[in-house]
Design a protein around this motif. Structure first.
Motif, PDB file in Angstrom:
ATOM      1  N   ASP A 182       0.447  -1.308  -0.102  1.00 58.48           N
ATOM      2  CA  ASP A 182      -0.204   0.067  -0.078  1.00 58.48           C
ATOM      3  C   ASP A 182       0.817   1.357  -0.219  1.00 58.48           C
ATOM      4  OD1 ASP A 182      -1.702  -2.383   1.000  1.00 58.48           O
ATOM      5  OD2 ASP A 182      -3.025  -0.753   2.066  1.00 58.48           O
ATOM      6  N   ASP A 183       2.033   1.025   0.744  1.00 59.12           N
ATOM      7  CA  ASP A 183       2.987   1.966  -0.350  1.00 59.12           C
ATOM      8  C   ASP A 183       3.290   2.209  -0.843  1.00 59.12           C
ATOM      9  OD1 ASP A 183       4.398  -0.205   0.971  1.00 59.12           O
ATOM     10  OD2 ASP A 183       6.279   1.005   1.240  1.00 59.12           O
ATOM     11  N   ILE A 184       3.511   1.986  -1.852  1.00 57.88           N
ATOM     12  CA  ILE A 184       3.926   2.031  -2.760  1.00 57.88           C
ATOM     13  C   ILE A 184       2.269   2.618  -3.789  1.00 57.88           C
ATOM     14  CG2 ILE A 184       5.077   1.895  -5.286  1.00 57.88           C
ATOM     15  CD1 ILE A 184       6.816   1.014  -3.167  1.00 57.88           C
ATOM     16  N   SER A 185       2.362   4.084  -4.284  1.00 59.46           N
ATOM     17  CA  SER A 185       1.609   4.986  -4.424  1.00 59.46           C
ATOM     18  C   SER A 185       2.161   6.337  -4.542  1.00 59.46           C
ATOM     19  CB  SER A 185       0.443   5.121  -3.810  1.00 59.46           C
ATOM     20  OG  SER A 185       0.486   5.319  -2.180  1.00 59.46           O
ATOM     21  N   GLU A 186       0.999   6.715  -5.331  1.00 60.48           N
ATOM     22  CA  GLU A 186       1.303   7.751  -5.695  1.00 60.48           C
ATOM     23  C   GLU A 186       1.727   8.613  -4.840  1.00 60.48           C
ATOM     24  OE1 GLU A 186      -0.457  12.360  -8.481  1.00 60.48           O
ATOM     25  OE2 GLU A 186      -1.916   9.879  -7.722  1.00 60.48           O
ATOM     26  N   GLY A 187       2.852   9.495  -4.908  1.00 55.08           N
ATOM     27  CA  GLY A 187       3.240  10.930  -4.122  1.00 55.08           C
ATOM     28  C   GLY A 187       3.850  10.156  -2.507  1.00 55.08           C
ATOM     29  N   ALA A 188       4.743   8.712  -2.997  1.00 53.00           N
ATOM     30  CA  ALA A 188       5.356   7.875  -1.676  1.00 53.00           C
ATOM     31  C   ALA A 188       6.913   8.767  -2.492  1.00 53.00           C
ATOM     32  CB  ALA A 188       5.812   6.375  -2.352  1.00 53.00           C
ATOM     33  N   ALA A 189       8.032   9.056  -0.682  1.00 54.76           N
ATOM     34  CA  ALA A 189       8.243   9.243  -1.497  1.00 54.76           C
ATOM     35  C   ALA A 189       9.745   8.323  -2.038  1.00 54.76           C
ATOM     36  CB  ALA A 189       9.592   8.657   0.414  1.00 54.76           C
ATOM     37  N   VAL A 190      10.725   9.413  -2.275  1.00 55.26           N
ATOM     38  CA  VAL A 190      11.772   8.646  -3.450  1.00 55.26           C
ATOM     39  C   VAL A 190      13.045   9.716  -2.881  1.00 55.26           C
ATOM     40  CG1 VAL A 190      12.872   8.192  -5.410  1.00 55.26           C
ATOM     41  CG2 VAL A 190      10.361   8.099  -5.500  1.00 55.26           C
ATOM     42  N   THR A 191      13.761   9.059  -2.378  1.00 59.79           N
ATOM     43  CA  THR A 191      15.782   9.614  -1.173  1.00 59.79           C
ATOM     44  C   THR A 191      16.003   8.913  -2.081  1.00 59.79           C
ATOM     45  OG1 THR A 191      15.707   7.645   0.270  1.00 59.79           O
ATOM     46  CG2 THR A 191      13.920  10.212   1.092  1.00 59.79           C
ATOM     47  N   VAL A 192      17.333  10.253  -1.978  1.00 57.15           N
ATOM     48  CA  VAL A 192      18.490  10.245  -2.682  1.00 57.15           C
ATOM     49  C   VAL A 192      19.917  10.263  -1.568  1.00 57.15           C
ATOM     50  CG1 VAL A 192      20.282  10.844  -4.352  1.00 57.15           C
ATOM     51  CG2 VAL A 192      17.640  10.253  -4.773  1.00 57.15           C
ATOM     52  N   TYR A 193      20.769   9.297  -1.704  1.00 57.05           N
ATOM     53  CA  TYR A 193      22.120   9.168  -0.413  1.00 57.05           C
ATOM     54  C   TYR A 193      23.095   9.501  -1.703  1.00 57.05           C
ATOM     55  CZ  TYR A 193      17.875   7.790   2.083  1.00 57.05           C
ATOM     56  OH  TYR A 193      17.175   7.769   2.965  1.00 57.05           O
ATOM     57  N   ASP A 194      24.146  10.230  -0.838  1.00 58.88           N
ATOM     58  CA  ASP A 194      25.697   9.638  -1.768  1.00 58.88           C
ATOM     59  C   ASP A 194      26.216   8.795  -1.436  1.00 58.88           C
ATOM     60  OD1 ASP A 194      26.034  10.528   0.860  1.00 58.88           O
ATOM     61  OD2 ASP A 194      27.138  12.799   0.758  1.00 58.88           O
ATOM     62  N   THR A 195      27.157   8.402  -1.656  1.00 56.15           N
ATOM     63  CA  THR A 195      28.615   6.826  -1.825  1.00 56.15           C
ATOM     64  C   THR A 195      28.359   6.530  -0.333  1.00 56.15           C
ATOM     65  OG1 THR A 195      30.537   8.848  -1.772  1.00 56.15           O
ATOM     66  CG2 THR A 195      29.475   7.479  -3.430  1.00 56.15           C
ATOM     67  N   SER A 196      28.547   7.540   0.662  1.00 58.50           N
ATOM     68  CA  SER A 196      28.782   7.384   2.257  1.00 58.50           C
ATOM     69  C   SER A 196      27.232   7.165   2.654  1.00 58.50           C
ATOM     70  CB  SER A 196      29.231   9.021   2.963  1.00 58.50           C
ATOM     71  OG  SER A 196      29.212  10.046   2.687  1.00 58.50           O
ATOM     72  N   GLY A 197      25.934   7.700   2.063  1.00 56.13           N
ATOM     73  CA  GLY A 197      24.616   7.185   2.695  1.00 56.13           C
ATOM     74  C   GLY A 197      24.171   8.277   3.222  1.00 56.13           C
ATOM     75  N   LYS A 198      24.638  10.040   3.324  1.00 58.20           N
ATOM     76  CA  LYS A 198      23.948  10.851   3.794  1.00 58.20           C
ATOM     77  C   LYS A 198      22.832  10.994   2.859  1.00 58.20           C
ATOM     78  CE  LYS A 198      24.921  15.738   4.001  1.00 58.20           C
ATOM     79  NZ  LYS A 198      26.280  17.189   3.833  1.00 58.20           N
ATOM     80  N   LEU A 199      22.047  12.121   3.493  1.00 54.61           N
ATOM     81  CA  LEU A 199      20.795  12.113   2.152  1.00 54.61           C
ATOM     82  C   LEU A 199      21.163  13.468   2.149  1.00 54.61           C
ATOM     83  CD1 LEU A 199      17.646  11.899   1.341  1.00 54.61           C
ATOM     84  CD2 LEU A 199      17.177  13.182   3.945  1.00 54.61           C
TER      85      LEU A 199
ATOM     86  N   ALA B 174      19.588  14.088  -1.327  1.00 55.71           N
ATOM     87  CA  ALA B 174      17.383  15.116  -1.996  1.00 55.71           C
ATOM     88  C   ALA B 174      16.653  13.934  -1.628  1.00 55.71           C
ATOM     89  CB  ALA B 174      17.840  14.978  -3.305  1.00 55.71           C
ATOM     90  N   LYS B 175      15.168  14.549  -1.811  1.00 60.34           N
ATOM     91  CA  LYS B 175      13.906  13.719  -1.374  1.00 60.34           C
ATOM     92  C   LYS B 175      12.884  13.740  -2.917  1.00 60.34           C
ATOM     93  CE  LYS B 175      13.929  14.898   3.480  1.00 60.34           C
ATOM     94  NZ  LYS B 175      13.405  15.221   4.491  1.00 60.34           N
ATOM     95  N   GLY B 176      12.291  13.304  -3.233  1.00 62.37           N
ATOM     96  CA  GLY B 176      11.561  13.198  -4.772  1.00 62.37           C
ATOM     97  C   GLY B 176      10.077  12.636  -4.213  1.00 62.37           C
ATOM     98  N   ALA B 177       9.686  12.606  -5.349  1.00 63.12           N
ATOM     99  CA  ALA B 177       8.296  11.431  -4.603  1.00 63.12           C
ATOM    100  C   ALA B 177       7.587  10.435  -6.125  1.00 63.12           C
ATOM    101  CB  ALA B 177       7.150  12.111  -4.445  1.00 63.12           C
ATOM    102  N   LEU B 178       6.950   9.422  -6.095  1.00 53.60           N
ATOM    103  CA  LEU B 178       6.017   9.112  -7.329  1.00 53.60           C
ATOM    104  C   LEU B 178       5.150  10.220  -7.374  1.00 53.60           C
ATOM    105  CD1 LEU B 178       5.696   5.360  -5.683  1.00 53.60           C
ATOM    106  CD2 LEU B 178       8.225   6.874  -7.668  1.00 53.60           C
ATOM    107  N   GLY B 179       5.430  10.112  -8.741  1.00 51.34           N
ATOM    108  CA  GLY B 179       4.118  10.201  -9.775  1.00 51.34           C
ATOM    109  C   GLY B 179       3.038   8.892  -9.248  1.00 51.34           C
ATOM    110  N   ALA B 180       1.537   9.533 -10.437  1.00 47.59           N
ATOM    111  CA  ALA B 180       0.678   8.152 -10.382  1.00 47.59           C
ATOM    112  C   ALA B 180       0.558   6.539 -10.925  1.00 47.59           C
ATOM    113  CB  ALA B 180      -0.575   8.944 -11.177  1.00 47.59           C
ATOM    114  N   GLY B 181       0.489   6.200 -10.543  1.00 40.42           N
ATOM    115  CA  GLY B 181       0.757   4.866 -10.803  1.00 40.42           C
ATOM    116  C   GLY B 181      -0.152   4.053 -12.583  1.00 40.42           C
ATOM    117  N   ASN B 182       0.412   4.525 -13.841  1.00 39.61           N
ATOM    118  CA  ASN B 182      -0.846   3.545 -14.471  1.00 39.61           C
ATOM    119  C   ASN B 182      -0.373   1.794 -15.083  1.00 39.61           C
ATOM    120  OD1 ASN B 182      -1.184   6.065 -15.765  1.00 39.61           O
ATOM    121  ND2 ASN B 182       0.553   6.386 -15.786  1.00 39.61           N
TER     122      ASN B 182
END
Length: 166
Positions: free
Chosen positions: A88-105, A107-115
């Motif tokens: 259920d957590d995989i839906s429009e607006g779910a968090a997408v986070t990006v980490y660098d090589t050391s594991g530091k957060l 950037a943050k984004g989100a999923l769009g609508a599923g088709n």
């Protein structure tokens, strides 16, 4: 020659310390503190300018998140879909986070609508994360809380990120 008895007797010579004798130590400590403050300020200014430069060299990570199996509702091709049965957590607006090589957060984004694609039985979401700083050899991307997936810098910058569940 006779001594003048009316003249006062000479006082014995004593070592007289100038009033400023203790001040060199205080001046040295003050100079050290001021110098350290100036160096710290210079480092802070340089660091803030460096982070502004780092932010200026950024890209938008784009890619796809695919949900497969019986974790998506059936429907017509092109119908909006979402995960269910434990996904259920995989839906429009779910968090997408990006980490660098050391594991530091970084950037943050989100999923769009599923088709949905009734033919292949998948639900596909666009993943978008703006303002990802350039300069890493690879990035770690996480959708919701499902674990990190590595992407090379080229994959991340070219919009070739891909993940799947199911």
């Amino acid at each position: 020659m006779t001594m003048n008895e009316d003249a006062p007797a000479a006082e014995p010579a004593t070592a007289i310390r100038p009033k400023w004798w203790g001040r060199p130590l205080a001046a040295g400590v003050a100079g050290l503190a001021i110098g350290a403050g100036a160096v710290g300020s210079a480092w802070a200014i340089q660091a803030s300018q460096g982070s502004q430069t780092h932010t200026a060299a950024a890209f938008t990570l784009r890619g796809k998140m695919t949900l497969t199996g019986d974790h998506i509702p059936s429907g017509d091709t092109g119908e909006q879909c979402t995960g269910y049965k434990g996904y259920d957590d995989i839906s429009e607006g779910a968090a997408v986070t990006v980490y660098d090589t050391s594991g530091k957060l970084i950037a943050k984004g989100a999923l769009g609508a599923g088709n949905s694609d009734d033919v292949s039985g998948v639900c596909e979401f666009d993943a978008t994360v703006p303002d990802v700083p350039k300069g890493e050899k690879f990035y770690q991307v996480e959708v919701s809380h499902r674990g990190k997936i590595s992407a090379t810098a080229e994959e991340a910058e070219e919009g070739e990120f891909a993940a799947s569940l199911g």
